[in-house]
Design a protein around this motif. Structure first.
Motif, mmCIF file in Angstrom:
data_model
loop_
_atom_site.group_PDB
_atom_site.id
_atom_site.type_symbol
_atom_site.label_atom_id
_atom_site.label_comp_id
_atom_site.label_asym_id
_atom_site.label_seq_id
_atom_site.Cartn_x
_atom_site.Cartn_y
_atom_site.Cartn_z
ATOM 1 N N ALA A 285 0.886 -1.244 -0.217
ATOM 2 C CA ALA A 285 0.031 0.062 -0.053
ATOM 3 C C ALA A 285 0.689 0.788 -0.025
ATOM 4 C CB ALA A 285 -0.506 -0.248 1.290
ATOM 5 N N PHE A 344 7.581 -2.224 0.201
ATOM 6 C CA PHE A 344 7.674 -1.721 -0.784
ATOM 7 C C PHE A 344 8.857 -0.714 -0.688
ATOM 8 C CE2 PHE A 344 5.885 -4.542 -4.914
ATOM 9 C CZ PHE A 344 5.544 -5.450 -3.732
ATOM 10 N N LYS A 362 12.739 -0.770 8.722
ATOM 11 C CA LYS A 362 11.446 -1.253 9.459
ATOM 12 C C LYS A 362 12.024 -3.128 9.559
ATOM 13 C CE LYS A 362 9.711 2.369 6.323
ATOM 14 N NZ LYS A 362 8.205 2.829 6.412
HETATM 15 N N1 CTP Z 1 4.521 2.507 5.188
HETATM 16 C C1 CTP Z 1 4.007 2.509 5.960
HETATM 17 N N2 CTP Z 1 3.449 3.229 6.682
HETATM 18 C C2 CTP Z 1 3.200 4.041 6.307
HETATM 19 C C3 CTP Z 1 4.700 4.669 5.049
HETATM 20 C C4 CTP Z 1 5.035 4.140 4.209
HETATM 21 O O1 CTP Z 1 3.625 0.836 6.528
HETATM 22 N N3 CTP Z 1 3.452 5.120 7.017
HETATM 23 C C5 CTP Z 1 5.202 1.110 4.201
HETATM 24 C C6 CTP Z 1 5.162 0.663 2.565
HETATM 25 O O2 CTP Z 1 3.290 0.762 2.704
HETATM 26 C C7 CTP Z 1 5.864 0.312 1.970
HETATM 27 C C8 CTP Z 1 7.118 0.907 2.593
HETATM 28 O O3 CTP Z 1 6.704 1.236 4.082
HETATM 29 O O4 CTP Z 1 5.808 -1.300 1.823
HETATM 30 C C9 CTP Z 1 7.726 2.661 2.230
HETATM 31 O O5 CTP Z 1 6.991 3.276 2.061
HETATM 32 P P1 CTP Z 1 7.628 4.121 1.452
HETATM 33 O O6 CTP Z 1 6.188 5.697 1.300
HETATM 34 O O7 CTP Z 1 8.974 4.491 0.295
HETATM 35 O O8 CTP Z 1 8.879 4.573 2.756
HETATM 36 P P2 CTP Z 1 8.148 5.964 4.172
HETATM 37 O O9 CTP Z 1 8.378 5.149 5.002
HETATM 38 O O10 CTP Z 1 6.986 6.549 3.615
HETATM 39 O O11 CTP Z 1 9.959 7.193 3.877
HETATM 40 P P3 CTP Z 1 9.862 8.131 2.883
HETATM 41 O O12 CTP Z 1 8.400 8.668 2.105
HETATM 42 O O13 CTP Z 1 10.265 8.953 3.916
HETATM 43 O O14 CTP Z 1 10.915 7.741 1.448
#
Ligand code: CTP
Length: 443
Positions: A285, A344, A362
């Motif tokens: 997601a 992802f 993570k």
């Molecule tokens: N993810 C999550 N919860 C959030 C943000 C992201 O579980 N609030 C999960 C996404 O589903 C994905 C992973 O963490 O599997 C990485 O998401 P991404 O948007 O690439 O990274 P972020 O942790 O949001 O970092 P940034 O926005 O700083 O790149």
């Protein structure tokens, strides 16, 4: 017996088609030949019908060519043959494939039996090009082959050597044993592997929607398609799949339990509810990282913003990092939670470094890194990813994928999950035996 539909198109390599048919039949495969009009100049329908044991399909409409045998348009069973044939097809092989037919397939044109069938069939597609070297290396042909590859077709690379035109170079139809091997490989791949049978897989897909007021919200461009592919592939491989789905316009695939959520916090609650029973959790997601600090109970009025030079700001607060929390919870209570945790990383820059960072932070087992933006990834069928996988006490491994369909990427992710689940009992069984051990009333 498996059925190969063989499309033969018009170039000199077509004279090898009867030998190809015979080689396929020796492998216990049924072969249905489709011949294009140009191919008829190089090989006769009668030879192909004789070696395949099936009438050759040539025309979309009956009696299309005056003076020729009646066409195959209407199905003898009452349907439309180029559609009914799709249901009998295990592999669609185009060999030899001319530059022109490759271009028509890439563009999705559908003006004869072969190209209409190509759009309708859902079996794996194999393409064995054969043409002059300059035609093969022309940017147009290379682009069309790239398009077909990105949609999931396998290209059986042409060989090098003396060509019919007298040139030396790449462009010769691949050798028959190589083509037969590619067909067998595709058939093996599709033989429904049940390597996730008895496993529970939970997939989070789509965007989240964070309300500002009753009519406005913050969201992102995710379509949910990657999560759908993952759910479908895991289900096809035998898993019991739950899809925790944010708001998206696309219809989720049938055959999976779908739990609909709207906000990141709702998604977190549903993921934590499902995770203890899961063998694998996949966070595909696009979770909104922030939400408005206040969700106004009434529609915010624009009046105040209309004054000249007026600016305004929207206060945001951080949403939970669901994947990070799942990883932390699993680490804190070792042995609990899903055996495989997949995330992802969507990056506008080079995804490898960030994927490694996210894998560590993570505490998950696999990060699928993608480059996004500039028309890439969101809403498209194809992608080019990097797989970053953790290994106990060692540096993570990095595997760069070729451009491929999201379906093929989903298969590769499931391969990693299957490998990591090897020799581990299904989560449900582990939970139950844990409960047995800790229950004093058990004998
Ligand atoms: N993810 C999550 N919860 C959030 C943000 C992201 O579980 N609030 C999960 C996404 O589903 C994905 C992973 O963490 O599997 C990485 O998401 P991404 O948007 O690439 O990274 P972020 O942790 O949001 O970092 P940034 O926005 O700083 O790149």
């Amino acid at each position: 017996m498996k059925k190969v539909v063989l499309g033969v198109t018009g170039c000199i390599g077509a004279y090898k088609a009867p030998d190809l048919v015979r080689a396929l039949r020796k492998r216990d495969l049924r072969v249905q030949v489709i011949l294009t009009r140009a191919a008829r100049e190089f090989v006769s329908p009668l030879s192909l019908a004789t070696v395949s044991g099936e009438p050759v399909l040539e025309h979309l409409f009956p009696d299309a060519e005056p003076g020729e045998t009646a066409g195959e348009g209407p199905d003898p069973t009452g349907g439309v043959r180029h559609i009914s044939l799709t249901e009998e097809t295990d592999v669609f092989l185009v060999a030899p494939a001319t530059a022109h037919v490759i271009a028509r397939m890439a563009l999705g044109l559908a003006d004869d039996f072969l190209t209409t069938f190509h759009l309708a069939v859902r079996a794996p597609i194999l393409v064995a090009p054969a043409m002059n070297t300059n035609m093969l290396t022309h940017e147009a042909t290379r682009g069309h082959l790239r398009t077909l590859r990105e949609r999931g077709a396998a290209i059986i690379e042409p060989g090098e050597g003396e060509l019919a035109c007298g040139w030396l170079g790449p462009g010769r139809l691949a050798e028959i044993p190589e083509i037969v091997e590619a067909v067998e490989h595709a058939l093996e791949e599709t033989a429904t592997r049940q390597d996730l049978a008895g496993r529970k897989v939970v997939v989070a897909a789509g965007p989240t929607r964070e309300p500002i007021d009753p009519v406005r919200y913050l969201t992102n461009r995710s379509s949910g398609r990657m999560g759908f592919e993952l759910g479908e592939v895991a289900a096809a491989r035998g898993a019991d799949v739950t899809l925790v789905l944010g708001p998206t316009d696309l219809e989720p695939p049938a055959g999976q339990e779908v739990v609909r959520v709207e906000t990141a916090r709702e998604m977190r609650d549903q993921m934590f509810a499902a995770a203890p029973e899961a063998d694998a959790v996949i966070m595909a997601a696009a979770v909104a990282d922030f939400r408005p600090a206040h969700n106004s109970g009434f529609k915010l009025k624009s009046t105040g913003f209309r004054r000249e030079n007026a600016t305004s700001s929207l206060a945001l607060v951080a949403n939970p990092d669901i994947l990070g929390e799942l990883g932390a919870a699993r680490a804190a209570d070792s042995g609990s939670g899903p055996a495989v945790l997949v995330g992802f990383a969507a990056e506008t820059g080079e995804p490898e470094g960030e994927s490694i960072r996210k894998l560590r932070e993570k505490r998950c087992d696999l990060i699928v890194g993608n480059q996004v933006g500039q028309g890439r990834v969101f809403g498209l069928d194809s992608t080019q990813a990097v797989l970053v996988e953790s290994h106990d006490g060692q540096a993570p491994s990095v595997s760069r994928r070729e451009p491929e369909s999201k379906r093929a990427l989903a298969d590769a992710v499931c391969d990693v999950i299957v490998r990591r689940l090897e020799r581990r009992p299904p989560a449900g069984i582990a939970e139950r035996s844990e409960a047995k051990r800790s229950s004093p009333s058990q004998p």
